[in-house]
Write an enzyme that holds these catalytic residues in place. Structure first.
Site, short mmCIF file in Angstrom:
data_model
loop_
_atom_site.label_atom_id
_atom_site.label_comp_id
_atom_site.label_asym_id
_atom_site.label_seq_id
_atom_site.Cartn_x
_atom_site.Cartn_y
_atom_site.Cartn_z
N LYS A 126 66.81 4.22 73.20
CA LYS A 126 67.99 3.72 74.03
C LYS A 126 67.81 4.09 75.70
O LYS A 126 68.11 3.25 76.45
CB LYS A 126 69.02 4.61 73.55
CG LYS A 126 70.36 4.45 74.28
CD LYS A 126 71.59 5.31 73.84
CE LYS A 126 71.38 6.91 74.36
NZ LYS A 126 72.56 7.57 73.94
N ASP A 145 74.64 3.37 72.23
CA ASP A 145 75.24 4.57 72.45
C ASP A 145 76.08 4.43 71.14
O ASP A 145 76.37 3.67 70.27
CB ASP A 145 75.63 4.64 73.74
CG ASP A 145 76.89 4.04 73.96
OD1 ASP A 145 77.26 2.92 73.43
OD2 ASP A 145 77.68 4.44 75.02
#
Length: 229
Positions: A126, A145
Site C-alpha cells: 500500500k 486503505d
C-alpha cells in the site's frame, strides 16, 4: 423478471463517475514537497489520521531534510519527535532503517520500483503504491486503505476481505486509467459520507446502487453482517 444486477465492472464505473462529480478535487491529503517527505508521511500515516501526520511533519521536515538526517538520527530522539503519531517507537525504527537502506543501497534516492520499495523496513505494498503514484508518477496498482477496503465491499465491487486480495480483485474490475483516483474518490466519500459506524445513506450519491444501503436493508449485504451502531 427483475432488472438484472450490474456486473462488478459496470458497478465500479458508475460509482467512479458519480464520485468524480461529487469530489472533483479528490487527491492525496498528506503534505509533502519531495519523494523523501512523501515516504516519511505515508509511513507515519499507517493507522493514524492524515491531519495528525501533517501536524507532526510540519516541524519534522524542518529538522530532518535528507535521508542521511534520518539514517544518522538517534532513534529515541526521532521517536520523541513523532511522539503523537500512533506506534511512534516502531515508526521511528522504520524511518531510520529505511533511510539507511536508501543511503547505502540507492545513492540517497527513494527507489522507484515496487520490489525495492517493499524491501524498505515498514513499507508494504500500500505504501509503495502511494510512493510510486505520487512520487514517481508510476501507477502499478490500487492503494487499498481502510476506506477503500470498506467501501469496495459495501458497494459490492469486491467480496474479498484482505487488502492485498482486494487490490488483486479490483485491478481487472476498475478501469486502469482510474486506478490512482479510485482510491482518492473512495477515501473522500468514506470520510465525508460512508463512515465506518454511521454512514449517511440519505446523503449518499451512490445510495440507489449500493447493496448495503441502510435505507433499504438492516444488514450490510456486502459483508452479510449487521451495520455497526
Amino acid at each position: 423478471m427483475g432488472t438484472p444486477l450490474p456486473s462488478r465492472e459496470e458497478q465500479a464505473e458508475e460509482v467512479i463517475e458519480r464520485l468524480w462529480e461529487e469530489y472533483p478535487d479528490a487527491t492525496i491529503s498528506l503534505n509533502f514537497s519531495n519523494r523523501l517527505e512523501l515516504l516519511v508521511a505515508v509511513m507515519l500515516s499507517a493507522q493514524c489520521t492524515d491531519e495528525r501526520v501533517n501536524e507532526v511533519t510540519a516541524e519534522l521536515f524542518e529538522k530532518y531534510q535528507t535521508p542521511e538526517d534520518y539514517a544518522e538520527a538517534d532513534v529515541d530522539e526521532l521517536a520523541e519527535d513523532i511522539y503523537s503519531i500512533t506506534y511512534h517507537n516502531s515508526k521511528a525504527d522504520y524511518l531510520k532503517s529505511s533511510a539507511q537502506t536508501i543511503v547505502e543501497d540507492h545513492g540517497g534516492e527513494v527507489p522507484d520500483t515496487m520490489d525495492e520499495l517493499t524491501e524498505l523496513k515498514g513499507v508494504g505494498r500500500k505504501t509503495a503504491n502511494v510512493i510510486l503514484q505520487h512520487g514517481h508518477d508510476l501507477v502499478e496498482g490500487i492503494v487499498v486503505d481502510t476506506h477503500v477496503q470498506r467501501l469496495s465491499r459495501r458497494l459490492g465491487i469486491t467480496e474479498e476481505e484482505r487488502p492485498d486480495a482486494i487490490e488483486q480483485d479490483l485491478l481487472p474490475t476498475v478501469p486502469e486509467e482510474e486506478w490512482q483516483w479510485y482510491t482518492h474518490l473512495l477515501i473522500s466519500h468514506g470520510r465525508e459520507i460512508c463512515t465506518a459506524r454511521n454512514p449517511e445513506c440519505d446523503a449518499c450519491v451512490v445510495e440507489d446502487i449500493c447493496p448495503s444501503s441502510k435505507l433499504d436493508h438492516d444488514v450490510d449485504l456486502a459483508s452479510g453482517e449487521p451495520w455497526e451502531a
